[in-house]
Design an enzyme around this catalytic site. Structure first.
Site, PDB file in Angstrom:
ATOM      1  N   LYS A   1       0.808  -1.213   0.000  1.00  0.00           N
ATOM      2  CA  LYS A   1       0.000   0.000   0.000  1.00  0.00           C
ATOM      3  C   LYS A   1       0.847   1.271   0.000  1.00  0.00           C
ATOM      4  O   LYS A   1       2.058   1.252   0.230  1.00  0.00           O
ATOM      5  CB  LYS A   1      -0.967  -0.011   1.186  1.00  0.00           C
ATOM      6  CG  LYS A   1      -2.116  -0.997   0.983  1.00  0.00           C
ATOM      7  CD  LYS A   1      -3.171  -0.892   2.064  1.00  0.00           C
ATOM      8  CE  LYS A   1      -4.369  -1.782   1.737  1.00  0.00           C
ATOM      9  NZ  LYS A   1      -5.406  -1.743   2.799  1.00  0.00           N
TER      10      LYS A   1
ATOM     11  N   ARG B   1      -3.699  -9.888   5.397  1.00  0.00           N
ATOM     12  CA  ARG B   1      -4.267  -9.938   4.042  1.00  0.00           C
ATOM     13  C   ARG B   1      -3.177  -9.458   3.078  1.00  0.00           C
ATOM     14  O   ARG B   1      -2.740  -8.311   3.157  1.00  0.00           O
ATOM     15  CB  ARG B   1      -5.510  -9.067   3.942  1.00  0.00           C
ATOM     16  CG  ARG B   1      -6.210  -9.130   2.572  1.00  0.00           C
ATOM     17  CD  ARG B   1      -7.496  -8.321   2.583  1.00  0.00           C
ATOM     18  NE  ARG B   1      -8.187  -8.404   1.309  1.00  0.00           N
ATOM     19  CZ  ARG B   1      -8.001  -7.573   0.288  1.00  0.00           C
ATOM     20  NH1 ARG B   1      -7.127  -6.577   0.399  1.00  0.00           N
ATOM     21  NH2 ARG B   1      -8.674  -7.718  -0.843  1.00  0.00           N
TER      22      ARG B   1
END
Length: 287
Positions: A236, A270
């Site tokens: 991210k 995740r």
């Protein structure tokens, strides 16, 4: 953070294992949720598998590497993503799910959707987990559907929607506000007789880089709510903006942050890269 309002729930009392369709995984050690995107515009190109053969090949690779859950998404929820219709989401999703369920019937499958009608259809097919970026806020019927099926639900915090969430997000106290959000949503689901929740603070969803690191630093604060914590940090912008790299270059940074998340109480990672996450779990477990 001592100023955080504490929940009265006991840690892990409502859900100590994932159970669905005769399958079960305990939380005696952290789990890995592998990401499979069938949308053409997910932020990380390496996670896109719109072709059925490539999707099945990647699922098999993940299983070989030890993945515990496979999470399938048909709609990108990256910042500034355009909304996709329910019909298009189902058109992309259902054929791929049929293939995955047929080929890997013993695998825990999760679907990333905020629409209750989509959740109902895929759980009818045998999907085990619903992963909702809005925690049931974008579609208030989601809680009703989950209460009917009684399957695990990932309740994520998002401030705003994907089109607007990264436009100057502001909090007085980001950790406290997410904590309050979880308490409110937990109470809402509990009133309907549902408590099979997994909490995700939503790294990158309506947060600045500074907000994200404040959440990561204080991740253990959410443990008092009594539910497993999921950390979705993989590749991210909170990594890429600090290191001035692209998502393609962010595996090492992801592993660093996953390790911190594990040490601060994460129960599920995740990720796009299963092998690296499993190694982080094994090594932190040695501590």
């Amino acid at each position: 953070m001592s100023e955080i309002s504490r929940s009265k729930n006991k840690e892990f009392s409502p859900i100590s294992a994932l159970k669905s369709e005769g399958k079960s995984i305990s939380f005696d050690k952290p789990l890995v949720m592998g990401i499979l995107n069938i949308s053409p515009d997910s932020f990380y190109e390496g996670s896109r598998f719109p072709n059925a053969n490539h999707l099945l090949e990647q699922a098999q690779i993940m299983l070989t590497e030890g993945v515990d859950i496979i999470d399938i998404g048909a709609v990108s929820t990256r910042p500034f993503a355009k909304e996709v219709s329910k019909e298009e989401e189902l058109r992309r999703l259902l054929p791929m799910l049929e293939l995955l369920i047929k080929k890997f019937p013993d695998t825990f499958l999760s679907v990333d959707t905020w629409r209750s009608e989509v959740a109902k259809k895929v759980m009818d097919m045998g999907v085990d987990i619903i992963n909702d970026i809005s925690g049931g806020c974008f579609d208030e019927n989601m809680a009703v559907v989950m209460a009917k099926f009684q399957k695990p639900f990932v309740m994520m915090h998002t401030k705003g929607d994907p089109k607007s969430m990264q436009i100057n997000p502001h909090y007085e106290n980001v950790v406290q506000e997410i904590f309050d959000f979880f308490e409110s949503r937990i109470a809402h689901f509990n009133k309907l007789g549902f408590d099979r929740l997994i909490l995700d603070p939503g790294f990158g969803f309506g947060k600045t880089v500074e907000h994200n690191y404040e959440i990561l630093k204080n991740l253990q604060e959410f443990k008092s709510l009594g539910f497993p914590i999921l950390a979705g940090l993989s590749r991210k912008s909170m990594i890429n903006k600090v290191l001035n790299i692209t998502p393609t270059e962010a595996l090492n940074g992801t592993t660093v942050l996953n390790t911190i998340a594990l040490m601060n109480g994460a129960h599920i990672l995740r990720v796009h890269d299963v092998k690296a996450a499993k190694e982080a779990i094994k090594l932190t477990g040695k501590l």
